[in-house]
Scaffold this active site. Structure first.
Site, short mmCIF file in Angstrom:
data_model
loop_
_atom_site.label_atom_id
_atom_site.label_comp_id
_atom_site.label_asym_id
_atom_site.label_seq_id
_atom_site.Cartn_x
_atom_site.Cartn_y
_atom_site.Cartn_z
N TYR A 42 43.05 -17.15 -36.22
CA TYR A 42 42.66 -17.33 -37.63
C TYR A 42 43.72 -18.11 -38.40
O TYR A 42 43.48 -18.52 -39.55
CB TYR A 42 42.44 -15.98 -38.34
CG TYR A 42 41.39 -15.08 -37.72
CD1 TYR A 42 40.53 -15.53 -36.71
CD2 TYR A 42 41.24 -13.76 -38.15
CE1 TYR A 42 39.59 -14.67 -36.15
CE2 TYR A 42 40.29 -12.93 -37.60
CZ TYR A 42 39.47 -13.38 -36.59
OH TYR A 42 38.54 -12.54 -36.05
N HIS A 100 40.89 -11.45 -27.36
CA HIS A 100 39.89 -11.93 -28.33
C HIS A 100 38.55 -12.24 -27.66
O HIS A 100 37.49 -11.87 -28.18
CB HIS A 100 40.43 -13.17 -29.06
CG HIS A 100 39.78 -13.44 -30.37
ND1 HIS A 100 40.42 -14.08 -31.40
CD2 HIS A 100 38.53 -13.15 -30.84
CE1 HIS A 100 39.59 -14.17 -32.44
NE2 HIS A 100 38.44 -13.61 -32.11
#
Ligand code: NAP
Length: 266
Positions: A42, A100
């Site tokens: 992010y 992830h």
């Protein structure tokens, strides 16, 4: 840190402006959130760390989660990238570290050995998985020396994830629902709107109350707006009855908001 995950955490995907990101994390913590979700991918871990540092809250009371990206899941890369995330977040220890996506450089034995060593070395506290299929979860459970703490997947009224929720219950870990507001589109689901009108609540609150009413499920709505951050946390006070839950359970249309060719389910 808390032993269990709080029902509602703050998501930070696409919260890209450092000032806004820092402020929204600080605001969320000051309003009572105790679970913050980010990822190295992010590119906002610095701002998230600033927000945590600025908030009027004891560090031990907050659970901070981040994720290692799919290109960094070899043993050496995972160890290096987890340490870098910890530094950017300005933490002594990352409370929860997720794989992830189990794609690209992910290999269960190699990747999960790195996560166990990070835990044993005190860099992280808990191991999490994200975007796994059931067969991949079973493989991870076999490889890991203990049950993972959490599995983070897309989950909301239009993607109810019955199989993954059953797996979480059966094995005793938490399912963390991402995109729990269907990226803000829950307000377009008639069943959710009906329940919201009945309770004088908002569709976002109904979606969050429906999710967190499920066994072993918590949710991490993302918001940059103080009004939404507050509204989402107040979903904790909304109690749905059996009729409301049944109405949303019965939705049989499906829409996935996070998808791409390499995703494990494709
Ligand atoms: P989401 O939380 O379902 O929706 C976020 C959107 O809803 C934003 O546009 C937000 O706008 C809006 N919103 C927030 N509260 C609202 C409210 N009360 N009423 C109306 N609109 C509202 O989607 P998401 O960001 O995809 O998912 C949440 C978090 O899950 C992410 O931030 C990330 O931390 C995590 N996630 C993880 C993965 C993964 O692969 N593991 C993938 C996706 C997401 P405002 O900001 O303007 O409020």
């Amino acid at each position: 840190m808390t032993d269990d995950l709080p029902e509602i955490g703050i998501g930070t995907y696409e919260n890209n402006d450092p000032v806004v990101c820092e402020e929204s994390v600080e605001t969320a913590l000051n309003l009572g959130y105790r679970h913050v979700d980010t990822a190295e991918g992010y590119e906002n871990e610095d701002a998230v760390g600033e927000g945590i540092a600025a908030a009027d809250v004891d560090r031990e009371d907050v659970l901070v989660a981040t994720k290692v990206s799919p290109d960094h899941l070899t043993y050496d890369a995972a160890v290096e990238h987890a340490r870098e995330s910890r530094e950017r977040l300005r933490l002594d220890v990352v409370d929860l570290l997720y794989v992830h996506w189990p794609i690209r450089t992910y290999a269960a034995e190699d990747t999960l050995a790195a996560f166990e060593d990070l835990r044993d070395d005190g860099v992280i506290r808990r191991i999490g998985l994200s975007n796994f299929r059931v067969d991949q979860l079973d493989e991870a459970l076999e490889v890991l020396d203990s049950t993972p703490f959490a599995h983070q997947v897309e989950c909301h009224p239009l993607l109810q994830q019955d199989e993954l929720r059953a797996h979480a219950r059966e094995h005793g870990y938490t399912l963390v629902a991402y995109s729990p507001l269907a990226k803000g589109e829950v307000s377009e689901i008639p069943e959710v709107v009906e329940v919201a009108e009945k309770h004088d609540a908002t569709p976002a609150q109904v979606s969050l109350a429906w999710l967190t009413g499920k066994e072993n499920v918590v949710a991490i709505p993302k918001s940059e707006s103080e009004a939404h951050i507050r509204e989402n946390l107040e979903a904790r006070d909304l109690e749905l009855d059996d009729e409301d839950e049944a109405k949303i359970d019965a939705i049989d249309r499906e829409k996935r908001y996070v998808d791409f060719e390499e995703a494990p389910w494709n």
